[in-house]
Design a protein around this motif. Structure first.
Motif, PDB file in Angstrom:
ATOM      1  N   GLY A   1     -41.366  12.104  -6.678  1.00 16.28           N
ATOM      2  CA  GLY A   1     -42.828  12.527  -6.803  1.00 16.28           C
ATOM      3  C   GLY A   1     -43.282  11.802  -7.930  1.00 16.28           C
ATOM      4  N   GLU A   2     -44.749  12.051  -8.158  1.00 18.74           N
ATOM      5  CA  GLU A   2     -45.298  11.445  -9.457  1.00 18.74           C
ATOM      6  C   GLU A   2     -45.316  12.521 -10.638  1.00 18.74           C
ATOM      7  OE1 GLU A   2     -48.540   8.553  -8.408  1.00 18.74           O
ATOM      8  OE2 GLU A   2     -48.714  10.013  -6.887  1.00 18.74           O
TER       9      GLU A   2
ATOM     10  N   SER B   1     -36.215  11.768  -9.928  1.00 22.04           N
ATOM     11  CA  SER B   1     -36.666  10.549 -10.503  1.00 22.04           C
ATOM     12  C   SER B   1     -37.986  10.220 -10.029  1.00 22.04           C
ATOM     13  CB  SER B   1     -35.772   9.526 -10.304  1.00 22.04           C
ATOM     14  OG  SER B   1     -36.150   8.174 -10.752  1.00 22.04           O
ATOM     15  N   HIS B   2     -38.736   9.293 -11.012  1.00 20.21           N
ATOM     16  CA  HIS B   2     -39.947   8.774  -9.937  1.00 20.21           C
ATOM     17  C   HIS B   2     -39.762   7.416  -9.467  1.00 20.21           C
ATOM     18  CE1 HIS B   2     -39.966   6.942 -13.994  1.00 20.21           C
ATOM     19  NE2 HIS B   2     -40.788   5.983 -13.512  1.00 20.21           N
ATOM     20  N   ASP B   3     -38.588   6.882  -9.806  1.00 21.20           N
ATOM     21  CA  ASP B   3     -38.185   5.624  -9.349  1.00 21.20           C
ATOM     22  C   ASP B   3     -37.784   5.404  -7.979  1.00 21.20           C
ATOM     23  OD1 ASP B   3     -37.088   2.903  -9.100  1.00 21.20           O
ATOM     24  OD2 ASP B   3     -36.814   2.649 -11.100  1.00 21.20           O
TER      25      ASP B   3
ATOM     26  N   VAL C   1     -39.478  14.601  -1.073  1.00 21.89           N
ATOM     27  CA  VAL C   1     -40.732  14.040  -1.576  1.00 21.89           C
ATOM     28  C   VAL C   1     -41.640  15.148  -2.003  1.00 21.89           C
ATOM     29  CG1 VAL C   1     -42.636  12.468  -1.283  1.00 21.89           C
ATOM     30  CG2 VAL C   1     -40.523  11.934  -0.104  1.00 21.89           C
ATOM     31  N   LEU C   2     -41.976  15.331  -3.144  1.00 20.46           N
ATOM     32  CA  LEU C   2     -42.708  16.336  -3.788  1.00 20.46           C
ATOM     33  C   LEU C   2     -44.130  15.915  -4.009  1.00 20.46           C
ATOM     34  CD1 LEU C   2     -40.741  18.496  -6.087  1.00 20.46           C
ATOM     35  CD2 LEU C   2     -41.233  19.220  -3.701  1.00 20.46           C
ATOM     36  N   TYR C   3     -45.096  16.695  -3.884  1.00 15.72           N
ATOM     37  CA  TYR C   3     -46.576  16.503  -4.128  1.00 15.72           C
ATOM     38  C   TYR C   3     -47.038  17.698  -4.551  1.00 15.72           C
ATOM     39  CZ  TYR C   3     -51.044  14.260  -4.349  1.00 15.72           C
ATOM     40  OH  TYR C   3     -52.461  13.823  -4.622  1.00 15.72           O
ATOM     41  N   LEU C   4     -47.725  18.045  -5.836  1.00 22.98           N
ATOM     42  CA  LEU C   4     -48.366  18.871  -6.385  1.00 22.98           C
ATOM     43  C   LEU C   4     -47.567  20.380  -6.102  1.00 22.98           C
ATOM     44  CD1 LEU C   4     -51.111  18.436  -7.679  1.00 22.98           C
ATOM     45  CD2 LEU C   4     -52.226  19.562  -5.916  1.00 22.98           C
ATOM     46  N   GLY C   5     -46.305  20.348  -6.109  1.00 23.29           N
ATOM     47  CA  GLY C   5     -45.369  21.462  -5.964  1.00 23.29           C
ATOM     48  C   GLY C   5     -45.004  21.748  -4.627  1.00 23.29           C
ATOM     49  N   ARG C   6     -45.322  21.036  -3.776  1.00 18.79           N
ATOM     50  CA  ARG C   6     -44.604  21.358  -2.213  1.00 18.79           C
ATOM     51  C   ARG C   6     -44.179  20.147  -1.631  1.00 18.79           C
ATOM     52  NH1 ARG C   6     -49.907  24.592   0.248  1.00 18.79           N
ATOM     53  NH2 ARG C   6     -50.704  25.485  -1.489  1.00 18.79           N
TER      54      ARG C   6
END
Lengths: 333, 336
Positions: A50-51, A215-217, A230-235
């Motif tokens: 995730g970012e 990792s973000h890579d 894969v995470l996005y904004l905590g989810r």
């Protein structure tokens, strides 16, 4: 598949942030991790991607109880870690360790390498004699590719890659069951990254470790992981086996992430139509209603704003949280 | 093709309490009009200091030897006053860290218009209009509102776009981008790379892209120069370097990268050893300690760049990677 080692159930970490109020503060929760569930098996590597700001590091720390979760459960080897006393957690930590991103910052500059690597032993194996401890440290140093005669040196005398080896030796010396690797190669040069990735994979095989590889890579994660989340904004947006995630990602965010990675191949790079997401990550203090990804999603419709998509198994072994999930309509790489 | 920048035998030295450090050791190259050149190297390879010296931005203990000419005008040793007429106007630079690249206590508008008033003699209102055009070009939403904001109010991707817009304000002929996307998230990096390849088409500026990331080079650059220990190890077209690398270091870097595309064997190739210590660089080939094919000659003679194909050169004694024996014809400098 082998035995389950870790089960995380609806884990939430909310940080109260003061947003106003003169004498009596007003607080708004920052939902760093918001309802994450997954399992990790023995000997398995789960990649968490995730970012920045997606909560991946907070999640890793919350599992180890380095940050107190707001809600939810963490079951490690069948026993509860949340809501139990500090002493119970301390005992369990013998089996779970962490490797940090910044190799130099995570080592005490005033301690010798030998003392740094031996510290977990002094805490958890106090009965060991000094000589026995030193022997174990030397063995571990050799195993991670450090010269045992460097045992009396200080961290500043080592390069970044060597410092990361020290951090890994410290995490491995108790022979833990699980290690959380929080961006372990991000701060390293390309030629050193491969060394550290190989070392982690060798140690995992040898010791039967489970790894949470944060990792973000995406290229590194693909190389080390059995499964990827894969995470996005905590989810959690998507979780599946490595091959399923990279060959046929079902979530539009995963598809955009994979397509965004620049590939070191001029022909591939010049011919690919990159999915470029507009805008930036929304503030986690004011997450969008419904699906958190909808503000940047190319497929978003009205339902995404009103209904939160549930993480469901859409294809055997492949969970997605999206109203419009589906295989990508063009080649991603 | 005409060269915008001609660098000849350029070296950068830093005086430190522990003795002199050689960051860059005698490199020569041209950057031609409309060309995008990638400078690839790891930390300490000298890739950033090379261009800091070209721009006259070295730290106080640094000095530049050799020559760097912008359209025939010598930049090395040029008085700051004259240099300022070229920097920001004809040659612009984008830095990695957009938070330190922008002045924190000045509004974006003020920072952007200053350069136009200084270099182009524009009036304030003309300059604001030009700044707005540039912000639109780099696809910044609500551009007019941004002019009144401070850098800390913007996200990292937005700041990096403003840095790019600022660099393009005076329509430079040469744009030097030092790790422009390294600090950014991958989806934002995609936005910036997309933008840069558009700019490459729209503006006619020559671009130098300094990076450690071979992926970004593959998509944007026409030529690549691989640096190690302050020297060029290999130079060539992007296809030369990626499909037929001739130097063991370039080939090693490429095969040590995990890929998204192909299924690889379980183990990654890893270049052994540590990055070079610039204070104790070996006298001959800088890569000798980490090279799989090291010969006696690599320890005693410094290999010089030599052509291995049209526009493709390497600094290595080996005949080729397939035939790793030393080539007696390879040019070199004997070192004691």
């Amino acid at each position: 598949m082998s035995k389950e080692l870790l089960r995380v159930q609806d884990l939430k970490v909310h940080f109260p942030i003061r947003t106003g109020g003169l004498l009596i503060g007003q607080y708004t929760p920052l939902k760093a991790v918001d309802g994450v569930s997954f399992t990790l098996n023995e000997g398995e590597t789960l990649g968490i991607v995730g970012e920045s700001g997606c909560g991946k590091s907070t999640l890793g720390r919350a599992i180890l109880q380095l940050i107190k979760p707001t809600d939810g459960q963490v079951l490690f080897m069948g026993s509860e870690l949340t809501g139990v006393g500090a002493e119970v957690v301390r005992q369990k930590r013998e089996e779970m360790q962490i490797v940090f991103q910044d190799p130099l910052a995570s080592l005490n500059p005033r301690m010798t390498v030998g003392d740094i690597i031996a510290e977990p032993l002094t805490v958890y194996r106090p009965k060991l004699s000094k000589a026995e401890r030193k022997e174990l440290v030397r063995d571990m140093m050799a195993k991670v590719g450090l010269l045992p005669q460097m045992i009396n040196r200080y961290p500043h005398e080592f390069s970044g890659g060597q410092c990361q080896r020290i951090g890994i030796a410290r995490a491995m010396i108790l022979k833990p069951k699980m290690v959380v690797c929080d961006e372990p190669v991000s701060a390293l040069d390309v030629s050193i990254q491969a060394q550290i990735v190989n070392l982690l994979m060798d140690l995992q095989q040898e010791m039967g470790l489970s790894l949470l590889f944060i990792s973000h890579d995406l290229s590194v994660v693909r190389h080390v992981s059995h499964r990827v989340m894969v995470l996005y904004l905590g989810r959690v947006m998507e979780i599946a086996t490595r091959d399923a995630i990279y060959a046929a990602p079902l979530h539009p965010y995963t598809q955009a992430l994979i397509s965004a990675v620049p590939v070191p191949d001029p022909d591939v790079e010049k011919n690919k139509e990159r999915i470029v997401l507009g805008g930036d990550l929304p503030s986690p203090m004011k997450p969008p209603s419904g699906c958190v990804f909808r503000t940047r999603c190319p497929k978003a419709t009205d339902i995404c704003a009103s209904d939160v998509p549930v993480l469901e198994e859409k294809v055997p072994g492949h969970k997605v949280a999206c109203h419009h999930w589906g295989v990508p309509d063009k080649k991603l790489v | 093709m005409t060269a915008v920048l001609e660098v000849r035998d350029l070296s950068v030295r830093f005086a430190t309490p522990d003795g002199e450090v050689s960051a860059v050791n005698g490199v020569s190259f041209d950057v031609n009009e409309g060309e995008c050149v990638g400078i690839v190297g790891e930390s300490g390879s000298g890739k950033s200091q090379l261009f800091m010296s070209v721009m006259g931005l070295l730290a106080r203990n640094g000095r530049t030897l050799g020559s760097a000419r912008y359209r025939g005008t010598e930049l090395v040793g040029m008085p700051v006053k004259d240099l300022n007429r070229i920097r920001g106007d004809k040659i612009a630079m984008i830095f990695q860290d957009s938070m330190t690249g922008l002045t924190p206590h000045l509004r974006i508008g003020r920072q952007m218009t200053e350069v136009l008033v200084q270099h182009k003699g524009m009036s304030e209102s003309q300059a604001v209009k030009r700044a707005l055009d540039m912000l639109n070009l780099v696809r910044i939403p609500e551009a007019s509102r941004r002019l009144a904001q401070y850098p800390h109010e913007l996200s990292g991707g937005m700041r990096q776009r403003i840095m790019i817009a600022m660099a393009l304000l005076c329509e430079p002929e040469l744009l030097i981008a030092d790790e422009p996307t390294t600090a950014l998230d991958v989806t934002v990096q995609a936005q910036i790379l997309d933008l840069m390849s558009d700019l490459k088409r729209v503006t006619k500026a020559a671009i130098v892209l300094i990076t450690h990331d071979l992926g970004t080079v593959a998509g944007l650059c026409d030529k690549v120069q691989v640096m190690y220990g302050g020297r060029f190890m290999e130079t060539g077209t992007v296809r030369d370097i990626f499909y037929e690398p001739a130097h063991p270091y370039a080939a090693g870097l490429l095969s040590s990268m995990p890929r998204l595309t192909e299924v690889r064997s379980e183990k990654l190739y890893a270049i052994p050893g540590q990055p070079p210590n610039l204070q104790r660089l070996p006298k001959a080939c800088p890569f000798q300690e980490r090279c799989d094919f090291v010969h006696d000659r690599c320890v005693s003679e410094l290999p010089l760049l030599r052509e291995v194909g049209p526009g493709h050169a390497k600094a290595c004694h080996l005949v080729s990677l397939q035939n790793p024996v030393t080539d007696p014809a390879a040019p070199s400098l004997a070192v004691a």
